[in-house]
Design an enzyme around this catalytic site. Structure first.
Site, PDB file in Angstrom:
ATOM      1  N   ASP A 156       0.859  -1.186   0.000  1.00 41.19           N
ATOM      2  CA  ASP A 156       0.000   0.000   0.000  1.00 41.19           C
ATOM      3  C   ASP A 156       0.892   1.232   0.000  1.00 41.19           C
ATOM      4  OD1 ASP A 156      -2.362   1.789   0.500  1.00 41.19           O
ATOM      5  OD2 ASP A 156      -3.308  -0.156   0.838  1.00 41.19           O
ATOM      6  N   GLU A 162      -9.667   3.191  -5.780  1.00 34.57           N
ATOM      7  CA  GLU A 162      -9.261   4.539  -5.386  1.00 34.57           C
ATOM      8  C   GLU A 162      -8.043   5.017  -6.174  1.00 34.57           C
ATOM      9  OE1 GLU A 162     -10.881   4.601  -0.800  1.00 34.57           O
ATOM     10  OE2 GLU A 162      -8.863   3.845  -1.145  1.00 34.57           O
ATOM     11  N   HIS A 216      -2.689   3.265  -4.823  1.00 37.73           N
ATOM     12  CA  HIS A 216      -2.129   2.805  -3.547  1.00 37.73           C
ATOM     13  C   HIS A 216      -0.724   2.233  -3.756  1.00 37.73           C
ATOM     14  CE1 HIS A 216      -5.557   3.558  -0.943  1.00 37.73           C
ATOM     15  NE2 HIS A 216      -6.347   3.060  -1.875  1.00 37.73           N
TER      16      HIS A 216
END
Length: 766
Positions: free
Chosen positions: A217, A341, A278
């Site tokens: 991440d 995202e 990410h």
């Protein structure tokens, strides 16, 4: 024969008239399909023999696990091969024992125990059920055996423990869903291998069979890839806001150990390597993976970041090497690659990305992401694996054999299933166990239904099951158990047990399992209120501050310091009566079992002539961010970079305008507003900060305006004080301030066009 109280209760239930008894049950979670009691009871011999009745390598592994579990509960056990004899626990493969590879039949009789299943995994789950039928550490004493001993005498003998028995019963069982998982996030916080394996044990105990291991991440890269060493020398470590270094990673040997440990316990480890978003930790390691080529640090805050993988051939060569290592280490047929995202900012500004879009005929950046995921899916398919992505990958055409993990809503699950794609259901409203219990209580988790209403049987067959994510922004080893349990047990029953759910029948079985897990050292969080809530509180009568501590479980201690240093487990204990009035920084840290629980909290009391003074607001702050109450802007204290810390008031799309009454004419040298910018959270500094003064509260004279010298594009959160300096000799009783909202978020922002926020924690008059 003397029996433990719970054995007597089960036997009484079996003997009760049919019209007077509830459906038969046992203290087992998840609830089995069917339970039929018979006459008599099984008495566990010592040692007990575990007979492998069907020659099979996997049954041998399960037998060794069962022996380990029995010995861990204080029983003596040994393994034999061949036909079972009286008193044995027999493990057998039998096609007639159930429908499906995970089905099983567990038969307990006075002659012994037989666990039979069509496939070895069913035998494993039957062994887990038997484990719960037998007394375990944490159960109440079987009987007061000391009462049977002679009162006195030289030949007094130690009382004999009552025999271990369980009533005769036949349990037939099979799972409702084949995918029963939990997401374990090692990207935000790192968890050592023994902790991971401990969690695998707990998953298997509740018949959960997938560990979704989130390995990369923005805040950390946790998987060793020998060809790309900077991923772990750079990407696995971050510099925290307090300057400390944090991180860790798993070696190839670590991964092999965890995967094999899980396999023996019936748990498949599915890795997740996030892309294209990410990915800050990877880009920090190799800046050419990003569109700008700029050197960036590993992220040390949470949120969504603009730097993502650039879809160049060099990036895909890198990802091919990474995924090659992944498929070599993980036998899972599914490989999770994130896809969630993903801001489009960098792609929109990147000449290479725009040229690629023209060459491939891609109409926009959404189509570019679909193209990106399709290329990765093609690679995985060529290597015999299937891609799994979060439901954002549905914004474009899905790769043919892709599975979708849905986290946003059940309507998306239905839409994906209707398209003929497999779904792993993980809607945040029901399954995100990192959410506080006050917002996601156990009863709601228990009510989780992965299959949306209205699907045909063929469409419903695409719902593989579900997962319970434990994202670790706010989870460490100290509070992991308290967030996961007991809600994860309710989740396990929701995915395993067929037929209507009954919370009333679940609770007594849950109570037994909670007690047993506690005896194994597993912390139990609350069902419907937060584990820990530290809330700054201001008392206008005494003009003092405190940190109110609401403790959700026993054993939590809150400690504090007043010199700005980090509290330790020997610092003074905080009590409700502890108040703070002196200038300086007070820090608070909760401890559980000797380890820090959650992040430290702090506030700083600053010199302020307006401290404790009343004020009026033209527009109230958002109810989401009330600060310490009606005097939050004059309580004397400033907060931290965490705008959720309870000190901040926030205004969305509106100006902050306040009038402060100093009580009498007061000499003033400066008036300031203390603000925060957290651009990724849509919080920007005010466009300007203007001050007016008045002697009567009616007639105002403008004293000055201050503006920031910081760009709105600055991504790291920071504190900033806008200050208006006044001429010597200035005095006034009333002070009016206006912090002008900067307006809609700029075009370059991921939330372009949306209203921006301003956050203020104090108006400081000196």
């Amino acid at each position: 024969m003397r029996r433990a109280p719970w054995c007597l209760a089960l036997a009484a239930a079996a003997a009760a008239p049919l019209g007077a008894q509830t459906p038969p049950t046992v203290n087992v979670v998840p609830r089995p399909d069917s339970v039929a009691f018979a006459s008599g009871a099984y008495r566990l011999p010592s040692p007990v023999r575990i007979a492998i009745a069907t020659p099979n390598k996997r049954l041998g592994e399960i037998a060794r696990l069962l022996r380990e579990w029995l010995e861990g509960s204080g029983y003596d056990a040994r393994i034999v091969r061949g036909a079972a004899r009286r008193g044995d626990i027999a493990l057998a493969l039998d096609r007639a024992a159930g429908d499906g590879p995970e089905a099983y039949t567990l038969t307990v009789s006075p002659r012994g125990v037989r666990i039979a299943a069509p496939a070895p995994e069913g035998v494993l789950w039957g062994a887990q059920t038997l484990r719960q039928l037998l007394p375990q550490p944490g159960d109440p004493p079987a009987a007061d055996s000391a009462a049977a001993a002679p009162a006195a005498g030289p030949r007094r003998r130690a009382p004999r423990a009552p025999p271990v028995t369980t009533p005769a019963v036949v349990i037939r069982d099979a799972p409702k869903f084949r995918w029963r998982g939990a997401l374990f996030d090692a990207g935000r916080h790192f968890f050592p291998v023994p902790f991971v394996e401990r969690f695998v044990d707990l998953l298997s105990r509740e018949k959960l069979d997938v560990l979704h291991w989130h390995l990369t991440d923005d805040q950390g890269w946790r998987l060793e890839v020998p060809k790309w060493p900077r991923l772990t020398t750079v990407g696995a470590w971050r510099t925290e806001l307090d300057g400390t270094r944090y991180g860790g990673f798993y070696t190839e040997a670590d991964v092999r150990e965890v995967v094999e440990y899980a396999r023996r316990r019936g748990v498949t480890v599915m890795p997740e390597i996030e892309m294209p978003g990410h990915s800050v930790a990877a880009i920090a390691s190799y800046p050419w993976l990003g569109c700008t080529g700029d050197s960036i640090p590993v992220a040390n805050t949470w949120g969504v970041f603009r730097d993502v993988y650039c879809p160049r051939d060099t990036t895909f060569a890198f990802l091919g090497d990474v995924l090659g290592e992944v498929v070599r280490l993980f036998p899972s047929p599914f490989i999770h690659v994130g896809g969630d995202e993903v801001p489009r900012d960098r792609w929109k500004a990147c000449a290479d990305c725009q040229a690629l879009m023209r060459a491939e005929g891609l109409k926009d950046e959404d189509a570019l992401q679909a193209w990106f995921m399709g290329r990765v899916a093609t690679w995985l398919t060529a290597h015999g694996r299937r891609l799994v992505g979060w439901d954002e990958i549905t914004s474009g055409p899905l790769p043919p054999d892709a599975a979708v993990e849905v986290w946003r809503d059940t309507a998306t699950s239905a839409a994906v299933a209707r398209q003929g794609h497999d779904v792993i259901a993980a809607p945040g409203a029901y399954t995100y166990l990192d959410h506080a219990q006050s917002g996601l209580p156990l009863a709601k988790v228990y009510a989780f239904e992965p299959v949306p209403a209205g699907l045909t049987p063929a469409e419903a067959a695409h719902i593989l099951g579900g997962e319970a994510p434990l994202w670790s922004e706010q989870i460490t080893t100290a509070n992991f158990d308290l967030m996961a349990y007991p809600r994860l047990i309710a989740f396990a029953e929701a995915l395993w047990s067929r037929g209507p759910r009954d919370l009333a029948s679940f609770r007594p079985r849950l109570a037994v399992e909670e007690r047993r897990l506690a005896a194994l050292g597993v912390g139990m969080g609350p069902e419907d209120h937060d584990v820990l809530k530290l809330t700054p509180a201001y008392d206008s009568v005494t003009n003092s501050l405190a940190m109110r501590a609401d403790l959700g479980v026993p054993g939590i201690a809150v400690r504090y310091t007043t010199d700005g240093s980090a509290p330790s487990d020997t610092s003074p204990l905080f009590a409700d009566s502890t108040r703070f009035t002196a200038e300086g920084t007070a820090r608070f840290q909760a401890f559980y079992r000797g380890a820090p629980l959650g992040d430290a909290r702090a506030f700083t009391i600053v010199p302020n002539l307006a401290r404790g003074r009343p004020y009026t607001l033209t527009a109230p702050p958002s109810p989401q961010y009330p600060g310490t109450g009606p005097r939050a802007l004059t309580d004397g204290a400033t907060g931290t970079l965490d705008f959720h810390d309870g000190m901040w008031q926030g205004w969305v799309g509106a100006d902050l305008e306040a009038v402060v009454d100093l009580g009498r004419p007061t000499p003033i040298a400066t008036v300031a507003g203390s603000f925060e910018q957290a651009m990724k959270s849509w919080i920007l500094l005010p466009r300007d900060f203007t001050v007016w003064l008045s002697d009567d509260g009616t007639t105002w004279r403008q004293a000055g305006t201050a503006a920031s010298d910081q760009p709105a594009e600055r991504a790291d959160p920071f504190l900033y004080r806008l200050t208006v300096s006044l001429p010597a000799g200035t005095a006034a009783r009333w002070v009016k301030v206006r912090a002008t909202n900067p307006g809609p978020l700029p075009a370059w922002h991921s939330g372009a066009g949306q209203a921006s926020w301003i956050f203020c924690d104090e108006i400081v008059v000196r």
